[in-house]
Design an enzyme around this catalytic site. Structure first.
Site, mmCIF file in Angstrom:
data_model
loop_
_atom_site.group_PDB
_atom_site.id
_atom_site.type_symbol
_atom_site.label_atom_id
_atom_site.label_comp_id
_atom_site.label_asym_id
_atom_site.label_seq_id
_atom_site.Cartn_x
_atom_site.Cartn_y
_atom_site.Cartn_z
ATOM 1 N N ASP A 40 -54.739 13.731 16.840
ATOM 2 C CA ASP A 40 -53.880 14.254 15.761
ATOM 3 C C ASP A 40 -52.850 13.234 15.300
ATOM 4 O OD1 ASP A 40 -55.292 16.476 16.211
ATOM 5 O OD2 ASP A 40 -53.603 17.782 16.712
ATOM 6 N N SER A 87 -51.802 24.927 3.524
ATOM 7 C CA SER A 87 -51.301 24.160 4.674
ATOM 8 C C SER A 87 -49.812 24.442 4.831
ATOM 9 C CB SER A 87 -51.459 22.666 4.430
ATOM 10 O OG SER A 87 -52.797 22.317 4.402
ATOM 11 N N LEU A 88 -49.185 23.711 5.715
ATOM 12 C CA LEU A 88 -47.731 23.807 5.879
ATOM 13 C C LEU A 88 -47.162 22.405 5.790
ATOM 14 C CD1 LEU A 88 -47.509 26.246 8.931
ATOM 15 C CD2 LEU A 88 -46.707 26.727 6.618
ATOM 16 N N LYS A 120 -46.855 27.501 16.561
ATOM 17 C CA LYS A 120 -47.935 27.021 15.707
ATOM 18 C C LYS A 120 -49.151 26.850 16.602
ATOM 19 C CE LYS A 120 -49.044 23.691 12.109
ATOM 20 N NZ LYS A 120 -50.384 23.319 12.526
ATOM 21 N N ARG A 141 -61.091 28.485 6.757
ATOM 22 C CA ARG A 141 -60.170 28.107 5.699
ATOM 23 C C ARG A 141 -60.861 27.280 4.616
ATOM 24 N NH1 ARG A 141 -54.508 24.873 6.307
ATOM 25 N NH2 ARG A 141 -55.868 23.170 6.961
ATOM 26 N N GLU A 175 -55.345 32.465 13.854
ATOM 27 C CA GLU A 175 -55.942 31.258 14.408
ATOM 28 C C GLU A 175 -56.989 31.627 15.451
ATOM 29 O OE1 GLU A 175 -54.568 28.862 12.755
ATOM 30 O OE2 GLU A 175 -54.791 26.980 13.864
ATOM 31 N N LYS A 326 -43.313 20.099 14.000
ATOM 32 C CA LYS A 326 -44.366 19.583 14.869
ATOM 33 C C LYS A 326 -43.791 19.091 16.201
ATOM 34 C CE LYS A 326 -48.203 18.426 13.517
ATOM 35 N NZ LYS A 326 -49.533 18.748 13.074
ATOM 36 N N CYS A 436 -61.422 14.161 54.250
ATOM 37 C CA CYS A 436 -61.741 13.285 55.370
ATOM 38 C C CYS A 436 -61.952 14.188 56.582
ATOM 39 C CB CYS A 436 -60.574 12.326 55.619
ATOM 40 S SG CYS A 436 -60.751 11.418 57.159
#
Ligand code: IVH
Length: 698
Positions: A40, A87-88, A120, A141, A175, A326, A436
């Site tokens: 991203d 979109s945002l 988000k 979308r 989403e 973000k 081990c």
């Protein structure tokens, strides 16, 4: 955090064209089956670079450019959306948020009274059409105007019921994603099917949503974040409510209809008044991120009231009434360079990935956990693979999966160890986590061997092979257990007769009387070797005082700074059971010849006491370096023992000659240190002369 990550702006037209092509390909893969070759961060930066070039060269703008387009212009579907799926816009910091909110309030000509603050979700936007309460169509979308029909996924998406609790006609937007557990299950299914795996939950969700002919079914999860009237029901009572109610109330309605929202998660949407309250919730959500069962990549801030939204309106790409704050990327693609195998304290043999260094969530990541050998097999990882690496907050970075479509053919299989990498003994691989066969004893050997060595407890007759015998027999698990050994136990060991047993037990008994400095050294506290242990012991005089010391108090000791002090305190707390066992066994916990420097009722701070006491000693205030072979009365002493002598006599033992050195004790074959001391005019004494000076402390 800066508001704009650093950019590479294309240098010329050709570089611009290449950047646009790369972005178009990456967006097509990302919005298609989720298999982008860019993470991203890299994609964002690429598009911003393109934007910057276009701002300077408006005549060069390519019609293919992803800028200003929903989904980078990548996807075209054939089902028109009733209302565009936009979109945002993004902000990246508190400052960016405050500026955005101020800009919006200027545009409205009044303050926004109620905001909605929600996570988000890091998945794929989807529109779910319900008619009379029945789920009839699922649409991606796409380019925002029209999307792809993915109704075949109906029935596989948790949180998106086939029927609502009320017969309403609405469009729910939200989403589609995979939770961590769904991702694991999906990877296992794909691995069993074709030996490959998904790169991350988002691309797994994208691939799964569009897949129609897979022989296996993977479960998805839906979280709703909005609802709209849907024609022809858009004159209904419900449609009116959806147009007039605040966003937060609409989300309440959506939940009562039986659709999953984030309400029941730790990052539920809330309302806030004012930027400070928004920022506080942003920070709370960011802090939860690493512990969530699903991925989030930011926080969405929306005007809650319908009238504010209506007045703010839209640009061609995004609403003006909402913004995405973000969060830094927590997943990146890098190369798997090597796999290291380490045996842990409990004998577990764990693989660790060595990566091409990559910046993730504020730190450079070079190593990441691979959990266990099965995990490597399950994910089909190979050396040289491009891998997705995840790290957020304090979590240990982990390799999520290989990015299979980036393979070049040069990748190599990962070799699994055939013997314990610590002790070379066999591996018990019957369980998911390999061990081990020695279990805890595997890692216990090295610390015990260190503790009984010449510079610590000096138990001469205890060779490493004996320690292994004692560990194997289960008689000891740490070095304190040596002091609890019985004669009968020792006699059961192979090659141990009466004489050797008595000799060993006598040596152990003698070790109980070692000075505190050596007992402390035996603990193996990280960052405290022989001389540091001596300084600690000489300063505090008793173990009790050392244990009672705070990080601040420890810093009085030379060489312990603000960074090391808290580590020492923490490690001593961890070692407390071992220390208590030593005390119970009767091991000496006092440094001979030192007056305890413990402050009683605030009198004295220890340091003065030491100075006061030290000034009467022959080496008070002196820094002494010892070099060459010792002779005369010092002949049988190890270097460590001579250094101990220096400190008992009030001096400070050092290993390097400098202008600060007060005295060099130079024995036979003293080399460069003697030459340096001569050059600096440092006083030099033979071992015999030195013995005469400190004889009383021998
Ligand atoms: S509101 C027109 N709320 O982020 C308003 N979107 O970058 C746009 N997303 O396409 C949607 N969580 O896929 C909204 N709580 C949330 C969201 C959210 C994730 C996604 C959505 C959107 C993308 C925009």
């Amino acid at each position: 955090m800066s508001d704009t990550p650093p950019l590479t702006v294309p240098a010329d037209r050709a570089a611009y064209a290449a950047a646009v092509q790369l972005a178009v390909d990456a967006a097509a893969a990302y919005y298609g089956d989720g298999t982008s070759s860019l993470d991203d961060d890299d994609y964002d930066r690429l598009v911003r670079g393109i934007e910057a070039y276009e701002a300077e060269h408006p005549g060069d703008v390519s019609p293919d450019s992803p800028t200003g387009k929903v989904a980078g212009g990548a996807v075209v579907g054939d089902v028109p959306h009733s209302t565009p799926m936009l979109s945002l816009d993004n902000v990246f910091s508190a400052d960016g948020l405050a500026k955005w909110a101020a800009g919006l309030e200027r545009r409205l000509g009044r303050p926004v009274t109620v905001w909605s603050v929600e996570p988000k979700l890091d998945g794929l936007a989807i529109s779910a059409r319900y008619r009379n309460g029945r789920l009839v169509q699922l649409i991606t979308r796409g380019d925002g105007t029209a999307g792809e029909d993915v109704s075949h996924a109906i029935g596989t998406v948790v949180g998106l019921p086939g029927a609502l609790t009320e017969p309403v006609t609405v469009e729910i937007r939200g989403e589609v994603m995979m939770t961590a557990a769904q991702f694991e299950a999906a990877c296992a299914k794909r691995q069993a099917h074709d030996g490959t795996t998904f790169a991350n939950p988002r691309s797994a969700a994208a691939g799964t949503l569009r897949a129609q002919d897979r022989p296996y079914v993977c479960e998805l999860t839906f979280f709703g974040y909005g609802a709209l009237p849907l024609p022809p029901g858009d004159g209904s009572e419900v449609a009116v409510r959806l147009r007039e109610l605040p966003h937060s109330r609409i989300m309440g309605l959506v939940a009562t209809w039986g659709v999953q929202t984030t309400a029941a998660t730790p990052v539920a949407g809330v309302t806030a008044t004012g930027v400070e309250e928004i920022q506080a919730r942003v920070e709370q959500i960011a802090a939860q991120r690493a512990d969530l069962a699903f991925g989030i990549d930011g926080i969405v801030i929306k005007c809650d009231l319908a009238e504010d939204q209506a007045q703010a309106g839209f640009s061609s790409r995004a609403p003006r009434w909402a913004v995405a704050y973000k969060l830094p990327a927590v997943e990146k693609i890098t190369k798997l360079v090597a796999v290291e195998w380490n045996t842990g304290r409990t004998g577990i043999i764990a693989p660790r990935a060595v990566l091409e260094p990559v910046e993730l969530d504020g730190s450079i990541v070079t190593y990441a956990t691979l959990h266990n050998p099965n995990d490597i097999t399950r994910r089909g990882l190979m050396l040289g693979d491009s891998v997705t690496v995840y790290k957020a907050g304090d979590v240990i970075p982990r390799v999520e999966a290989p990015v299979v479509h980036l393979r070049t053919g040069d990748e190599q299989p990962i070799a699994f160890p055939e013997a314990c990498p610590n002790c070379g003994d066999a591996i018990d691989s019957s369980q998911e986590r390999w061990r081990c066969v020695r279990g805890r004893a595997c890692r216990a050997l090295a610390p015990i061997a260190y503790a009984v060595g010449r510079d610590c407890l000096d138990i001469e007759t205890l060779a490493e092979s004996r320690i292994v015998q004692l560990l194997d027999a289960g008689f000891i698990a740490d070095f304190a257990d040596l002091f609890l050994l019985t004669r009968d136990q020792v006699l059961t060991l192979e090659r141990m007769g009466d004489t050797s047993t008595d000799k060993l037990l006598a040596a152990i008994e003698t070790a109980k009387t070692r000075p505190l400095s050596r007992v402390f050294c035996a603990l193996g506290v990280r960052g405290t070797g022989r001389s540091m242990s001596r300084r600690i012991a000489r300063h505090f005089a008793t173990m009790e005082a050392v244990l009672a010391a705070s990080a601040d108090e420890l810093q009085v000791v030379e060489g312990i700074g603000p960074k090391k002090a808290p580590d020492v305190v923490a490690e001593l707390a961890e070692l407390r059971p071992l220390i208590d066992k030593l005390i119970q066994a009767g091991v000496n916990m006092v440094e001979p010849g030192v007056t305890p420097a413990v402050a009683v009722d605030g009198a004295g701070d220890g340091q003065e006491d030491e100075k006061g006491e030290g000034s009467a000693l022959p080496l008070a205030g002196m820094t002494v370096v010892v070099t060459g072979a010792m002779s005369g009365p010092l002949q049988d002493l190890s270097r460590n023992q001579v250094n101990e002598l220096v400190e008992r006599a009030g001096g400070k033992a050092s290993s390097a000659v400098s202008a600060k050195t007060s005295l060099l004790v130079a024995g036979d074959k003293a080399g460069s240190k003697k030459a340096k001391a001569e050059g600096l005019g440092v006083r030099i004494a033979s071992p015999e002369e030195f013995a005469a000076l400190v004889g009383a402390f021998l």
